[in-house]
Design an enzyme around this catalytic site. Structure first.
Site, short mmCIF file in Angstrom:
data_model
loop_
_atom_site.label_atom_id
_atom_site.label_comp_id
_atom_site.label_asym_id
_atom_site.label_seq_id
_atom_site.Cartn_x
_atom_site.Cartn_y
_atom_site.Cartn_z
CG ASP A 97 33.10 45.34 42.63
OD1 ASP A 97 34.10 44.87 42.36
OD2 ASP A 97 32.72 45.61 43.79
CG ASP A 198 37.06 41.71 44.43
OD1 ASP A 198 37.04 42.55 45.31
OD2 ASP A 198 37.37 40.47 44.52
CD GLU A 252 39.92 45.18 46.81
OE1 GLU A 252 39.63 45.31 48.06
OE2 GLU A 252 40.15 43.97 46.36
CG HIS A 326 32.48 46.26 50.40
ND1 HIS A 326 33.22 47.08 49.36
CD2 HIS A 326 32.81 44.98 50.10
CE1 HIS A 326 33.97 46.16 48.76
NE2 HIS A 326 33.76 44.71 49.25
CG ASP A 327 36.31 44.69 51.81
OD1 ASP A 327 35.19 43.90 51.67
OD2 ASP A 327 36.88 44.62 50.79
O1 ISL Z 1 38.72 43.10 53.72
C1 ISL Z 1 39.87 43.03 53.79
C2 ISL Z 1 40.59 42.75 54.99
O2 ISL Z 1 39.69 42.41 56.25
C3 ISL Z 1 40.70 42.77 52.54
O3 ISL Z 1 41.77 42.05 52.87
C4 ISL Z 1 39.77 42.30 51.37
O4 ISL Z 1 39.45 40.71 51.95
C5 ISL Z 1 40.44 42.49 50.39
O5 ISL Z 1 40.73 43.83 50.16
C6 ISL Z 1 39.77 41.85 49.10
O6 ISL Z 1 38.87 42.36 49.09
C7 ISL Z 1 37.74 42.12 47.79
O7 ISL Z 1 37.79 40.81 47.50
C8 ISL Z 1 37.34 39.90 48.48
C9 ISL Z 1 35.85 40.18 48.81
O8 ISL Z 1 35.53 39.31 50.15
C10 ISL Z 1 35.85 41.80 49.44
O9 ISL Z 1 34.65 42.28 49.83
C11 ISL Z 1 36.41 42.54 48.15
O10 ISL Z 1 36.39 43.92 48.52
C12 ISL Z 1 37.24 38.58 47.92
O11 ISL Z 1 36.53 38.74 46.54
#
Ligand code: ISL
Length: 561
Positions: A97, A198, A252, A326-327
């Protein structure tokens, strides 16, 4: 998509919650190592490791303070390199990641920029005049409040689209891009085979930083989700890192449209192999608001997944296939059945996703049907986003029980409760005290119990993974939507040369009489059942009764031979 990856299924590990080898309550690298046999048995071809770099853990490692070092909570860099070697020995590749939209404010670049006043590093971040209430624009942070934070001792501020401890990087700065490229090349030289990037679609911001008068979702978003230089930056990364080393890439890309995805993944444009779009996971958001839950709009879900399949095929693009990460809340809690039909519904969801064209991603615990942990009060939650949503909404006068309903359903902590390995104390995850509260039903729902059951979910996943390796139709076949408006059943085919797979899934807890689509039956004869989640029967005169959450994969041959 690179041929070498076309038959691969990826397994996502959230290390903090995977397996704790030393009893400190946090999962670690040695813990992952101990479970490689398990992953090999499952049959996956790659692991995506969420961030284990040095980090103050404000956002569970998505706030990186050193890209080249491993946080001691996970172990050492040497251990990580050993994990690479051990994985490769088992033909399991490694996807790291990479978080390069922002760094932690503890990163040396940030410190040099704002504590040592080094101009070179100041230019690595997005700095504007203003602060202390007088901010450059009305952009909001995803984790609450203004997206601008005052720089101590100055009348200026830096941009942070996420927490204030996650400062956005300035991709306009060529030196910064060079540093990022070097860092990624370094990881490849150490054995990494691919990257999950990310929020990579956020790296290019509108250089005018306009006030957002008509926000789409959150103030500011329309000015950075497809910024003016995004494709240029991705092509640069591709030229310098991805192509020369044949690294797999999955970006992502929050709020990316299909049209964006077509641009990102069209191989002739040399940007990314695939992206994670969250489009299909927004079907239970009421009026687009994640925290106000509504019944899943099943027909919309099918339409979304179908359009992504069809549109990306037009440009030779590639899909990433997933229900969970994980989100997101656990797929079975969200789209399946937590009661008597947990096992069949988990298998049905897996089947319908894995038989699509693209690369499937399994999130840890999904392979035995883990559920949301069942936290009740806000004190049980840790995630920065959930805590912010709770604060913001209760303060705005929304009744607490309504706010909690949304959090229980959608919190990212639903995915993050520790892996349930067995029925022992703390589900065998740790010998110490776990960093998060365990899921309520771990004595019944765990990897060991499920794997012992020949009809368990794990074995079903094994078969799906195997099918992708063995069956050209799964990796290569074109997607053919059938009966796309049916209110309960999802039916589609995958076709190639003179053969076809017909995949049918009942998404509901009631039986449904189902007639196979005429347009399919006119062309193909069904010859066998490849896989299903019940003891099965063949259709009679093109009709069958699908039981609760039943799914079937048929294989057929073209009538004209
Ligand atoms: O989880 C989400 C909605 O509640 C998404 O909006 C998420 O924040 C978004 O997809 C971005 O996610 C990624 O970047 C974030 C991190 O907190 C997340 O875990 C990661 O997957 C910031 O780095």
């Amino acid at each position: 998509m690179k041929d070498a990856w076309k038959r691969t299924t990826v397994y996502q590990i959230y290390p903090k919650s995977f397996f704790d080898s030393n009893g400190d309550g946090y999962g670690d690298i040695k813990g992952i190592m101990k479970k490689l046999d398990y992953l090999e048995e499952l049959g996956i071809g790659a692991i995506w490791l969420t961030p284990m770099y040095y980090s103050p853990q404000v956002d569970n490692g998505y706030d990186i303070s050193d890209y080249n070092e491993i946080d001691p909570m996970f172990g050492t860099k040497e251990e990580l390199l050993e994990l690479f070697t051990e994985s490769h020995r088992r033909d399991i590749r490694i996807i790291m990641d990479i978080v390069v939209n922002h760094t932690s404010t503890e990163h040396k670049w940030f410190k040099k920029a704002f504590m040592e006043h080094d101009e070179k590093y100041r230019n690595f971040y997005i700095v504007k005049e203003g602060g202390n209430g007088d901010v450059p624009n009305n952009w909001k942070s995803f984790f609450g409040g203004s997206a601008w934070e005052n720089i101590e001792g100055e009348n200026s501020c830096y941009l942070h689209l996420f927490a204030k401890e996650q400062a956005d990087l300035n991709w306009e700065c060529e030196q910064l891009r060079k540093e990022v490229i070097m860092m990624m090349q370094e990881w490849i030289k150490l054995g990494v085979d691919g990257f999950r990037l990310d929020v990579i679609n956020l790296i290019s911001k509108d250089p005018d930083f306009p006030n957002d008068l008509n926000p789409y979702g959150i103030e500011g978003k329309q000015y950075y989700i497809r910024g003016p230089r995004i494709h240029e930056y991705l092509q640069e990364l591709n030229r310098e890192v991805f192509s020369p080393y044949e690294a797999l890439t999955v970006g992502e890309t929050m709020s990316a449209s299909i049209e964006d995805a077509m641009l990102y993944t069209d191989p002739s444009r040399k940007e990314l192999d695939m992206i994670f779009s969250m489009d299909h996971l927004e079907v239970d958001y009421k009026n687009g608001d994640r925290w106000t839950v509504q019944e899943t709009d099943f027909v919309k879900l099918k339409h979304i997944l179908s359009s992504w399949q069809l549109k990306l095929e037009e440009v030779n693009g590639w899909n990433s296939l997933f229900w969970s990460n994980h989100d997101q809340p656990r797929a079975v809690s969200r789209f399946g059945n937590k009661g008597d039909y947990r096992i069949v519904s988990a298998k049905m969801l897996a089947t319908m996703m894995h038989m699509l064209k693209g690369t499937p991603y399994i999130y840890q615990g999904e392979e035995f049907g883990m559920l949301d942990p069942g936290y009740e009060t806000i004190e049980e939650y840790q995630d920065i986003e959930s805590l912010h949503v709770y604060r913001e909404r209760t303060e705005s006068g929304i009744p607490q029980d309504i706010v909690m309903k949304g959090i229980r359903r959608q919190s990212r902590d639903n995915a993050r409760s520790p892996m349930q390995w067995n029925g022992e104390e703390y589900a065998g995850f740790t010998k110490g005290t776990p960093w998060m509260i365990m899921g309520k039903r771990y004595q019944e729902i765990n990897a060991e119990t499920d794997r012992k059951d020949p009809n368990g979910i794990f074995h079903h996943y094994q078969k799906l993974i195997e099918l992708r390796k063995e069956e050209d139709l799964v990796s290569e076949g074109s997607y053919w939507p059938l009966d796309d408006d049916h209110p309960y059943v999802w039916c589609y085919a995958r076709v190639k040369d003179k053969e076809a797979l017909l995949i049918i899934g009942n998404f509901y807890q009631s039986s449904v009489e189902y007639h196979l689509p005429d347009e399919f039956c006119e062309c193909y004869d069904i010859e066998e059942v490849l896989l299903s989640n019940y003891e099965n029967t063949m259709p009679v005169d093109g009709a069958l009764v699908l039981r609760e959450y039943e799914c079937i994969i048929y294989k057929g041959k073209h009538k004209e031979g």
